[in-house]
Design a protein around this motif. Structure first.
Motif, PDB file in Angstrom:
ATOM      1  N   UNK A   1     -50.582  17.687 -15.990  1.00  0.00           N
ATOM      2  CA  UNK A   1     -50.304  16.260 -16.072  1.00  0.00           C
ATOM      3  C   UNK A   1     -51.531  15.473 -16.504  1.00  0.00           C
ATOM      4  N   UNK A   2     -52.698  15.847 -16.006  1.00  0.00           N
ATOM      5  CA  UNK A   2     -53.932  15.181 -16.414  1.00  0.00           C
ATOM      6  C   UNK A   2     -54.196  15.378 -17.905  1.00  0.00           C
ATOM      7  N   UNK A   3     -53.948  16.583 -18.402  1.00  0.00           N
ATOM      8  CA  UNK A   3     -54.141  16.862 -19.826  1.00  0.00           C
ATOM      9  C   UNK A   3     -53.171  16.053 -20.684  1.00  0.00           C
ATOM     10  N   UNK A   4     -51.912  16.020 -20.294  1.00  0.00           N
ATOM     11  CA  UNK A   4     -50.924  15.298 -21.100  1.00  0.00           C
ATOM     12  C   UNK A   4     -51.146  13.789 -21.035  1.00  0.00           C
ATOM     13  N   UNK A   5     -51.524  13.263 -19.875  1.00  0.00           N
ATOM     14  CA  UNK A   5     -51.791  11.826 -19.768  1.00  0.00           C
ATOM     15  C   UNK A   5     -52.970  11.411 -20.647  1.00  0.00           C
ATOM     16  N   UNK A   6     -53.974  12.274 -20.777  1.00  0.00           N
ATOM     17  CA  UNK A   6     -55.102  11.955 -21.661  1.00  0.00           C
ATOM     18  C   UNK A   6     -54.649  11.887 -23.115  1.00  0.00           C
ATOM     19  N   UNK A   7     -53.767  12.813 -23.523  1.00  0.00           N
ATOM     20  CA  UNK A   7     -53.228  12.752 -24.889  1.00  0.00           C
ATOM     21  C   UNK A   7     -52.441  11.465 -25.096  1.00  0.00           C
ATOM     22  N   UNK A   8     -51.634  11.118 -24.123  1.00  0.00           N
ATOM     23  CA  UNK A   8     -50.797   9.923 -24.224  1.00  0.00           C
ATOM     24  C   UNK A   8     -51.646   8.653 -24.292  1.00  0.00           C
TER      25      UNK A   8
ATOM     26  N   UNK B   1     -52.597  26.509 -18.663  1.00  0.00           N
ATOM     27  CA  UNK B   1     -51.513  27.242 -17.980  1.00  0.00           C
ATOM     28  C   UNK B   1     -51.233  26.657 -16.599  1.00  0.00           C
ATOM     29  N   UNK B   2     -50.050  26.909 -16.118  1.00  0.00           N
ATOM     30  CA  UNK B   2     -49.635  26.409 -14.809  1.00  0.00           C
ATOM     31  C   UNK B   2     -50.330  27.207 -13.704  1.00  0.00           C
ATOM     32  N   UNK B   3     -50.869  26.511 -12.714  1.00  0.00           N
ATOM     33  CA  UNK B   3     -51.588  27.195 -11.636  1.00  0.00           C
ATOM     34  C   UNK B   3     -50.642  27.927 -10.691  1.00  0.00           C
TER      35      UNK B   3
ATOM     36  N   UNK C   1     -50.575  19.447 -11.590  1.00  0.00           N
ATOM     37  CA  UNK C   1     -51.581  18.371 -11.637  1.00  0.00           C
ATOM     38  C   UNK C   1     -52.544  18.493 -12.810  1.00  0.00           C
ATOM     39  N   UNK C   2     -53.000  19.698 -13.114  1.00  0.00           N
ATOM     40  CA  UNK C   2     -53.920  19.865 -14.238  1.00  0.00           C
ATOM     41  C   UNK C   2     -53.221  19.627 -15.564  1.00  0.00           C
TER      42      UNK C   2
END
Length: 402
Positions: A122-129, A160-162, A119-120
């Motif tokens: 995905x949130x980071x990558x969606x902001x870049x996109x 990093x992955x949680x 989830x964290x």
């Protein structure tokens, strides 16, 4: 001993050359109109000077296009791509117009990972996109803001992955930096490993992985040329493709432009920026869609390069002269307005009130005979002089009457 016969220079002599005569305070009469206009003038001068100073300090960017003559320079490529297939089934390779392969350019690291993000992440990558999509399609006006900033990147690294998933890795991450020749080339990720021979290079996908299910869904976290620089946007970063066919062919056509940046906040540096066009299609030989499934980045060098500089529109002396002209112009215009207002108000004060007529209030009619219009004599407020009194000289006795 001779004495100097020249005139002694004193303060009085210097005062005689004064070209700016002063008015004594005794002859200065302040007025409400003048005070109001003076306040307005100071506000206008302060406001205009503020914007002039802001405009002078806020230097503009200038873009110049020049022929690219740096033929021997190297092209630095930064890659970070995740493909939804295990690393054992994938291979990355670069082949340019000089027929040199990846062994001469460097090595990309392969790391087994999971394609599904936490989830964290995905949130980071969606902001870049989302940000890159807005910059490409809508928010072109943010270009100057990005050039003025000192941020080399709008985003940080992937967090990093949680939690570690409970299944084996199902994706492969290719990341690293390559130093390429400054010529056209093709960077591609396909199924199978690359076999480099003297006659060229071959892919073993058809032999070893012909019956393996292929999935070229991929996510581009980083794809850039040259060193990072504020203001340069990399259009492929934040791109994600989900394949709906096991034999998808993704093609990216890139045009790389050399860029020289020299601004007030960034020292002179040479880097690259690029434009991209994407195309995708399924490979189906029965329908005439031929090719090898995979991800292809075909890049070419532009013949022109861009030189970006930050310059002010005028020099310091011109800026100071402009400020003086503004102050003097506002002062003169307000002074003329003050004189006009005072002149109009003086005319209004001297104008007779309605119903006022000099003929009705004057004791003497304009008629030379000294009678009213009705024919009656006008009574005088003082006794009429006699002829003898009128004949008196200034120094002597009255003259004898005839």
């Amino acid at each position: 001993m001779l004495r100097s016969r020249g005139k002694v220079v004193s303060w009085k002599t210097i005062k005689d050359f004064d070209a700016f005569p002063k008015v004594s305070d005794t002859y200065i009469e302040p007025s409400p109109v003048g005070g109001t206009l003076t306040l307005i003038a100071w506000i206008a001068i302060t406001w205009i000077i503020y914007w002039e100073v802001t405009f002078y300090l806020d230097a503009r960017f200038k873009f110049r296009f020049l022929p690219d003559t740096e033929f021997d320079a190297k092209l630095k490529v930064n890659v970070d791509i995740t493909v939804a297939m295990p690393c054992a089934n994938l291979g990355a390779d670069i082949l340019d117009s000089t027929n040199q392969n990846i062994l001469q350019f460097g090595i990309l690291e392969e790391e087994d990972t999971w394609f599904e993000l936490s989830p964290q992440q995905r949130l980071h990558f969606d902001s870049i996109q989302q940000v890159n999509s807005n910059l490409r399609e809508e928010s072109h006006a943010l270009q100057d803001v990005l050039w003025r900033s000192t941020y080399l990147s709008l985003f940080g690294d992937m967090p990093p992955r949680e939690e570690i998933p409970d299944h084996p890795p199902d994706a492969c991450r290719f990341h690293g930096t390559l130093m390429l020749n400054k010529v056209a080339g093709n960077f591609h990720i396909t199924a199978g490993k690359t076999l480099n021979l003297a006659q060229g290079h071959f892919h073993l996908s058809a032999i070893a992985f012909g019956h393996t299910v292929q999935n070229f869904s991929h996510r581009i976290e980083r794809f850039s040329f040259g060193d990072p620089s504020p203001g340069i946007i990399h259009p492929l970063e934040g791109d994600e493709k989900i394949a709906d066919n096991s034999a998808m062919l993704y093609q990216y056509f890139l045009e790389v432009v050399g860029t020289e940046v020299s601004t007030m906040r960034v020292p002179r540096m040479s880097t690259y920026q690029y434009s991209a066009r994407a195309h995708e299609r399924p490979v189906d030989h029965a329908r005439g869609s031929h090719g090898i499934p995979g991800i292809y980045f075909k890049y070419d060098m532009a013949a022109m390069r861009v030189k970006i500089t930050q310059e002010r529109d005028s020099s310091l002396l011109t800026f100071l002269a402009r400020l003086c002209a503004i102050v003097g112009g506002v002062y003169v215009c307000v002074g003329m307005l003050n004189s006009a207002v005072l002149y109009i108000s003086s005319l209004i004060e001297k104008k007779p009130s309605p119903g006022y007529s000099p003929l009705e209030t004057s004791p003497i009619n304009a008629n030379s005979e000294g009678v009213k219009p009705g024919g009656e004599p006008i009574p005088l407020p003082f006794p009429a002089p006699s002829i003898a009194d009128a004949a008196v000289s200034l120094d002597g006795p009255p003259l004898p009457s005839k």
